[in-house]
Design a protein around this motif. Structure first.
Motif, PDB file in Angstrom:
ATOM      1  N   PHE A 148       0.878  -1.107  -0.075  1.00  0.00           N
ATOM      2  CA  PHE A 148       0.018  -0.008   0.136  1.00  0.00           C
ATOM      3  C   PHE A 148       1.078   1.228  -0.082  1.00  0.00           C
ATOM      4  CE2 PHE A 148      -3.053  -2.907   2.424  1.00  0.00           C
ATOM      5  CZ  PHE A 148      -3.931  -2.867   1.219  1.00  0.00           C
ATOM      6  N   ARG A 187       4.399   1.231   1.704  1.00  0.00           N
ATOM      7  CA  ARG A 187       4.566   0.100   2.617  1.00  0.00           C
ATOM      8  C   ARG A 187       4.436  -1.191   1.922  1.00  0.00           C
ATOM      9  NH1 ARG A 187       0.750  -0.604   7.594  1.00  0.00           N
ATOM     10  NH2 ARG A 187       2.061  -2.585   8.440  1.00  0.00           N
ATOM     11  N   ILE A 229       3.050  -4.685   2.628  1.00  0.00           N
ATOM     12  CA  ILE A 229       2.304  -5.606   3.692  1.00  0.00           C
ATOM     13  C   ILE A 229       2.830  -7.018   3.739  1.00  0.00           C
ATOM     14  CG2 ILE A 229       0.032  -5.990   4.499  1.00  0.00           C
ATOM     15  CD1 ILE A 229       0.872  -3.001   4.745  1.00  0.00           C
ATOM     16  N   ARG A 282       1.449  -8.423  14.792  1.00  0.00           N
ATOM     17  CA  ARG A 282       1.226  -7.441  15.633  1.00  0.00           C
ATOM     18  C   ARG A 282      -0.097  -6.659  14.743  1.00  0.00           C
ATOM     19  NH1 ARG A 282       4.208  -6.363  19.792  1.00  0.00           N
ATOM     20  NH2 ARG A 282       6.354  -7.425  19.565  1.00  0.00           N
ATOM     21  N   ASN A 283      -0.902  -5.693  15.558  1.00  0.00           N
ATOM     22  CA  ASN A 283      -1.804  -4.704  14.923  1.00  0.00           C
ATOM     23  C   ASN A 283      -1.171  -4.185  13.458  1.00  0.00           C
ATOM     24  OD1 ASN A 283      -3.168  -3.848  18.052  1.00  0.00           O
ATOM     25  ND2 ASN A 283      -4.315  -4.902  16.461  1.00  0.00           N
ATOM     26  N   GLY A 284      -2.000  -4.482  12.227  1.00  0.00           N
ATOM     27  CA  GLY A 284      -1.729  -3.740  11.259  1.00  0.00           C
ATOM     28  C   GLY A 284      -0.472  -4.277  10.314  1.00  0.00           C
ATOM     29  N   CYS A 285      -0.102  -5.832  10.780  1.00  0.00           N
ATOM     30  CA  CYS A 285       1.041  -6.393  10.170  1.00  0.00           C
ATOM     31  C   CYS A 285       0.410  -6.883   8.583  1.00  0.00           C
ATOM     32  CB  CYS A 285       1.574  -7.230  10.940  1.00  0.00           C
ATOM     33  SG  CYS A 285       0.613  -8.727  11.516  1.00  0.00           S
ATOM     34  N   GLY A 286      -1.078  -7.092   8.461  1.00  0.00           N
ATOM     35  CA  GLY A 286      -1.427  -7.791   7.290  1.00  0.00           C
ATOM     36  C   GLY A 286      -2.178  -8.944   7.520  1.00  0.00           C
ATOM     37  N   LYS A 287      -2.454  -9.320   8.524  1.00  0.00           N
ATOM     38  CA  LYS A 287      -3.164 -10.596   8.792  1.00  0.00           C
ATOM     39  C   LYS A 287      -4.545 -10.920   8.052  1.00  0.00           C
ATOM     40  CE  LYS A 287      -3.278 -10.305  13.261  1.00  0.00           C
ATOM     41  NZ  LYS A 287      -2.489  -8.922  13.393  1.00  0.00           N
ATOM     42  N   SER A 288      -5.218  -9.676   8.352  1.00  0.00           N
ATOM     43  CA  SER A 288      -6.706  -9.653   7.652  1.00  0.00           C
ATOM     44  C   SER A 288      -6.497  -9.734   6.163  1.00  0.00           C
ATOM     45  CB  SER A 288      -7.270  -8.454   7.931  1.00  0.00           C
ATOM     46  OG  SER A 288      -7.719  -8.425   9.350  1.00  0.00           O
ATOM     47  N   THR A 289      -5.511  -8.938   5.738  1.00  0.00           N
ATOM     48  CA  THR A 289      -5.285  -8.729   4.345  1.00  0.00           C
ATOM     49  C   THR A 289      -4.994 -10.171   3.756  1.00  0.00           C
ATOM     50  OG1 THR A 289      -4.604  -6.544   4.854  1.00  0.00           O
ATOM     51  CG2 THR A 289      -3.919  -7.468   2.449  1.00  0.00           C
ATOM     52  N   ARG A 320      -9.917 -10.099  -2.070  1.00  0.00           N
ATOM     53  CA  ARG A 320      -9.115  -9.058  -2.479  1.00  0.00           C
ATOM     54  C   ARG A 320      -8.151  -9.742  -3.588  1.00  0.00           C
ATOM     55  NH1 ARG A 320      -6.525  -4.518   0.023  1.00  0.00           N
ATOM     56  NH2 ARG A 320      -7.675  -5.012   1.884  1.00  0.00           N
ATOM     57  N   GLN A 323     -13.501  -9.530  10.225  1.00  0.00           N
ATOM     58  CA  GLN A 323     -13.471  -8.971  11.423  1.00  0.00           C
ATOM     59  C   GLN A 323     -14.690  -8.092  11.833  1.00  0.00           C
ATOM     60  OE1 GLN A 323      -9.994  -6.111  12.288  1.00  0.00           O
ATOM     61  NE2 GLN A 323      -8.665  -7.825  12.510  1.00  0.00           N
ATOM     62  N   GLU A 336     -10.220 -13.251  13.988  1.00  0.00           N
ATOM     63  CA  GLU A 336     -10.428 -12.790  15.469  1.00  0.00           C
ATOM     64  C   GLU A 336     -11.796 -13.477  15.858  1.00  0.00           C
ATOM     65  OE1 GLU A 336      -9.599  -8.784  16.430  1.00  0.00           O
ATOM     66  OE2 GLU A 336      -7.820  -8.763  15.273  1.00  0.00           O
ATOM     67  N   HIS A 388      -5.890 -12.051  18.464  1.00  0.00           N
ATOM     68  CA  HIS A 388      -4.882 -11.594  19.432  1.00  0.00           C
ATOM     69  C   HIS A 388      -4.747 -12.233  21.001  1.00  0.00           C
ATOM     70  CE1 HIS A 388      -3.392  -8.396  16.956  1.00  0.00           C
ATOM     71  NE2 HIS A 388      -4.615  -8.365  16.669  1.00  0.00           N
TER      72      HIS A 388
HETATM   73  N1  LIG Z   1      -7.075  -0.482   1.147  1.00  0.00           N
HETATM   74  C1  LIG Z   1      -6.054   0.013   1.781  1.00  0.00           C
HETATM   75  N2  LIG Z   1      -5.460   1.006   1.620  1.00  0.00           N
HETATM   76  C2  LIG Z   1      -4.273   1.483   2.223  1.00  0.00           C
HETATM   77  N3  LIG Z   1      -3.750   0.669   3.315  1.00  0.00           N
HETATM   78  C3  LIG Z   1      -4.481  -0.390   3.796  1.00  0.00           C
HETATM   79  C4  LIG Z   1      -5.660  -0.954   2.965  1.00  0.00           C
HETATM   80  N4  LIG Z   1      -6.075  -1.991   3.563  1.00  0.00           N
HETATM   81  C5  LIG Z   1      -5.430  -2.224   4.886  1.00  0.00           C
HETATM   82  N5  LIG Z   1      -4.309  -1.158   5.051  1.00  0.00           N
HETATM   83  C6  LIG Z   1      -3.304  -1.107   5.630  1.00  0.00           C
HETATM   84  O1  LIG Z   1      -2.578  -2.366   5.576  1.00  0.00           O
HETATM   85  C7  LIG Z   1      -2.244  -2.902   6.987  1.00  0.00           C
HETATM   86  C8  LIG Z   1      -2.466  -4.333   7.322  1.00  0.00           C
HETATM   87  O2  LIG Z   1      -4.123  -4.197   7.453  1.00  0.00           O
HETATM   88  P1  LIG Z   1      -4.655  -5.598   8.267  1.00  0.00           P
HETATM   89  O3  LIG Z   1      -5.896  -5.051   8.509  1.00  0.00           O
HETATM   90  O4  LIG Z   1      -4.488  -6.742   7.078  1.00  0.00           O
HETATM   91  O5  LIG Z   1      -3.859  -5.679   9.492  1.00  0.00           O
HETATM   92  P2  LIG Z   1      -4.112  -6.913  10.588  1.00  0.00           P
HETATM   93  O6  LIG Z   1      -2.841  -7.631  10.827  1.00  0.00           O
HETATM   94  O7  LIG Z   1      -5.213  -7.692  10.331  1.00  0.00           O
HETATM   95  O8  LIG Z   1      -4.327  -5.990  11.889  1.00  0.00           O
HETATM   96  P3  LIG Z   1      -5.316  -6.115  13.109  1.00  0.00           P
HETATM   97  O9  LIG Z   1      -4.492  -7.060  13.951  1.00  0.00           O
HETATM   98  O10 LIG Z   1      -5.230  -4.753  13.871  1.00  0.00           O
HETATM   99  O11 LIG Z   1      -6.486  -6.569  12.808  1.00  0.00           O
HETATM  100  C9  LIG Z   1      -2.635  -1.775   7.844  1.00  0.00           C
HETATM  101  O12 LIG Z   1      -1.509  -0.877   8.230  1.00  0.00           O
HETATM  102  C10 LIG Z   1      -3.587  -1.132   7.347  1.00  0.00           C
HETATM  103  O13 LIG Z   1      -3.840   0.259   7.832  1.00  0.00           O
END
Ligand SMILES: Nc1ncnc2c1ncn2[C@@H]1O[C@H](COP(=O)(O)OP(=O)(O)OP(=O)(O)O)[C@@H](O)[C@H]1O
Length: 226
Positions: free
Chosen positions: A21, A24, A26, A45-52, A61, A90, A157, A188
């Protein structure tokens, strides 16, 4: 697919997943494998990309060059393969206006059977999803997806907002369900998830690594107290 699922496990693999993104990165050339009979934990960790990553495997996606295979055969988008997998995001997955029983019907499952481990939930079958408490709504959605007749479930989650005594019972349900399914779970609540896992992956700085000793690996990385 001519596979005897009673004796041969089904294998879901994803690789070549690269996602960025802006500046960055991911996900960096991620490989992950889940097979029926396994609970696979995805930590990070939060925001590391697990949901993605879960969204990409499910097919919700589009990531160019991402390969998802089932028993070695290309399956992108995976959600289009009948009976292959379901996915708990989520956010609320089901329409708020329908009842739990109607949701079960939509998913073609027996609502009573799906909630059987939680007798107190039977009374909620005719309540609208949007009228359930946050934790109950989460629990009901997880139970419906676990009960659904798919080879794999991807759960983002599942323990979120669910009270500890219900997490214990849900963990028992997960152990029973994995006999017929492969489960990829991120949460988590490491201390609750870890004992369920046959394999644990850690996502960090875009790289996914399998932890040979998950407890020690999580302690070393500061996810669990030593
Ligand atoms: N469409 C998008 N455009 C830009 N950045 C995005 C987009 N979707 C997700 N992100 C960013 O990608 C990163 C990974 O997001 P993701 O939701 O996969 O993290 P996560 O590991 O599941 O976090 P959490 O544990 O908090 O749920 C985050 O920094 C998020 O802000």
């Amino acid at each position: 697919m001519a596979i005897n699922s009673a004796t041969t496990p089904w294998v879901l693999e994803a690789d070549g997943i690269q996602l960025q993104f802006g500046q960055r990165r991911i996900l960096s050339d991620v490989y992950i494998r889940v097979q029926t009979g396994q609970v696979v934990g995805l930590m990070g960790r939060n925001g590391c990309g697990k949901s993605t990553l879960l969204q990409t495997i499910f097919g919700g996606r589009h990531v160019p060059d991402a390969s998802v295979r089932v028993n070695g055969r290309y399956a992108v988008p995976a959600y289009q393969q009948p009976g292959l997998l379901n996915y708990l995001p989520q956010t609320l997955m089901l329409p708020a206006a329908i009842t739990v029983a109607e949701a079960a019907q939509l998913l073609r499952i027996d609502g009573h059977a799906a909630l059987a481990a939680f007798p107190e939930l039977q009374a909620q079958l005719h309540q609208r999803i949007g009228e359930l408490s946050g934790g109950t709504s989460r629990l009901v959605q997880v139970l419906l997806l676990l009960h659904a007749d798919t080879r794999f479930s991807l759960l983002d989650e599942p323990f979120s907002g669910v009270m500890p005594v219900h997490i214990e019972t849900l963990s028992d349900v997960i152990q029973q369900v994995k006999v017929r399914k492969g489960l990829l779970i991120t949460d988590h609540r490491f201390t609750e998830l870890l004992p369920l896992c046959d394999v644990v992956y850690m996502l960090h700085n875009g790289r996914l690594e399998e932890l040979p000793d998950p407890l020690q690996g999580l302690r070393d990385r500061g996810y669990l107290a030593s």
